[in-house]
Design a protein around this motif. Structure first.
Motif, mmCIF file in Angstrom:
data_model
loop_
_atom_site.group_PDB
_atom_site.id
_atom_site.type_symbol
_atom_site.label_atom_id
_atom_site.label_comp_id
_atom_site.label_asym_id
_atom_site.label_seq_id
_atom_site.Cartn_x
_atom_site.Cartn_y
_atom_site.Cartn_z
ATOM 1 N N SER A 64 61.650 -57.193 56.794
ATOM 2 C CA SER A 64 61.676 -58.354 57.679
ATOM 3 C C SER A 64 62.375 -58.064 59.006
ATOM 4 O O SER A 64 63.224 -57.178 59.105
ATOM 5 N N LYS A 65 62.020 -58.856 59.988
ATOM 6 C CA LYS A 65 62.660 -58.773 61.300
ATOM 7 C C LYS A 65 64.104 -59.269 61.264
ATOM 8 O O LYS A 65 64.850 -59.086 62.232
ATOM 9 N N ASP A 66 64.521 -59.899 60.157
ATOM 10 C CA ASP A 66 65.901 -60.391 60.071
ATOM 11 C C ASP A 66 66.890 -59.293 59.696
ATOM 12 O O ASP A 66 68.017 -59.572 59.295
ATOM 13 N N THR A 67 66.469 -58.025 59.815
ATOM 14 C CA THR A 67 67.280 -56.812 59.577
ATOM 15 C C THR A 67 67.555 -56.538 58.104
ATOM 16 O O THR A 67 68.507 -55.836 57.774
ATOM 17 N N SER A 68 66.721 -57.041 57.230
ATOM 18 C CA SER A 68 66.932 -56.771 55.803
ATOM 19 C C SER A 68 65.614 -56.498 55.094
ATOM 20 O O SER A 68 64.542 -56.871 55.574
ATOM 21 N N ALA A 69 65.725 -55.836 53.944
ATOM 22 C CA ALA A 69 64.613 -55.682 53.009
ATOM 23 C C ALA A 69 65.080 -56.252 51.680
ATOM 24 O O ALA A 69 66.256 -56.100 51.327
ATOM 25 N N LYS A 70 64.191 -56.880 50.951
ATOM 26 C CA LYS A 70 64.584 -57.529 49.702
ATOM 27 C C LYS A 70 63.610 -57.167 48.587
ATOM 28 O O LYS A 70 62.408 -57.013 48.821
#
Length: 361
Positions: A211-217
């Protein structure tokens, strides 16, 4: 142990994928000519010529006989992999953002973007029916209108072709019932911004989001339970799960429009490796001088490929990964290495060796 750099695109890479056997690597870029390569030595097998706009998506059928591409020229095209000939073309009203073959190889789903007051849409078509490629065809099933500014930006077929999983512009994850496509089986929002990529683990029990929110989940494929988070300090454009080890690879970097004003060290263009369970970053691999747009593990799990938006690209003699504990020492080592500067747009780097051999653990 020098990585193989593949130079076949004139503009930025948008997506890369291995076929199921791992002997072929497919690349799509903004130059309208998707390519296929031999993964063993980086030799280009050929191109699929016919598009006139950016290629946003590419996929290969599980039996490696057909290839599908979706483009900004408002077309979805089906190709014969052996000959490179166009088998069929579907004219759409807006750009095709996602296209994926079903595991049976008999269907594919694609999504189109929101543009010119036209809403984003999702359609499933039957590859055995010639009428599916007619301009006004609605496909087997379709979602003709998504909420405004909430277009699908990534997607996967669910297990056994029973559902479709989509990641959206707003950070929402949805699972759609294939038997009743307008019904959402699940909807969760764990990301704060656009989901750029979705990839399964080997047995498809889990998938990872970027994601562009600086994380991977990491999520459970069946329940959408949120399992793990891999936090970075930059937008994540792509994430992949190793098929043989508890490793997660993330690719991203500073926004492409800001790259020209940023040094390569500040842009954070390395591929980052995290432990699947402990969520800790343990290594970085340099090789791109621009954001990494797509990353994928080889099906064997012993190598990986990454495609970026490189302008002036520096390729090191060997890919050196830096561990957190030795960050300062590794940075000094990287600065002392001889750089081989090549002007090329859309660098595709194939780390075709056991990547663990170059990780500083």
């Amino acid at each position: 142990m020098k990585p193989i750099s593949l130079h076949g695109h004139e503009r930025a890479i948008t997506q890369i994928k291995f076929n199921r056997d791992g002997d072929l690597l497919f690349s799509a870029a903004k130059d309208a000519s998707p390519n296929v390569w031999y993964s063993a030595n980086g030799e280009r097998l050929g191109s699929f010529d016919g598009h006139s706009g950016v290629i946003w998506t590419i996929d290969c059928s599980w039996d490696s006989t057909k290839v599908v591409t979706g483009s900004g020229d408002n077309t979805l095209r089906l190709w014969d992999l052996e000959t490179g000939k166009e088998l069929n073309k579907l004219q759409t009203r807006t750009s095709v953002r996602i296209a994926n073959f079903s595991y049976s190889g008999k269907m594919l789903f694609y999504t189109t973007d929101e543009a010119m007051k036209l809403p984003a849409s999702l359609k499933v078509i039957d590859l055995n029916s010639g009428s599916s490629f007619e301009p006004d065809s609605s496909g087997i099933i379709s979602i003709d209108e998504f909420d405004r500014h909430n277009k699908p930006t990534s997607g996967l077929w669910g297990p056994l072709d029973e559902s479709i999983i989509t990641g959206h512009e707003t950070g929402v994850l949805c699972k759609w019932d294939f038997r009743n496509i307008k019904e959402k089986l699940l909807e969760v929002q764990k990301h704060k911004s656009q989901i750029n990529d979705l990839q399964y683990n080997e047995d498809q029990t889990m998938f990872i989001t970027a994601s562009k929110d600086t994380s991977a989940k990491l999520f459970d494929s069946e329940t959408f339970d949120h399992l793990k988070t891999y936090q970075t300090d930059r937008p994540v454009n792509s994430a992949a799960l190793s098929p043989i080890r508890d490793h997660v690879a993330l690719g991203g970097g500073q926004e492409a429009m800001e790259v020209t004003t940023t040094s390569t060290r500040a842009g954070k263009f390395e591929a980052r490796f995290y432990h699947l369970i402990f969520e800790e970053e343990f290594a970085r691999v340099k090789g791109h001088f621009g954001p990494i747009n797509s990353i994928a593990f080889h099906p064997s799990g012993r190598s990986y490929a990454s495609g970026g938006e490189d302008g002036s690209t520096g390729l090191l003699d060997a890919a050196v990964a830096t561990a957190k504990a030795d960050a300062a020492e590794a940075e000094e080592l990287l600065l002392n290495l001889t750089e081989m500067k090549i002007l090329v747009m859309g660098l595709l780097v194939l780390f075709h060796f056991d990547y663990l051999q170059v990780l500083v653990l």
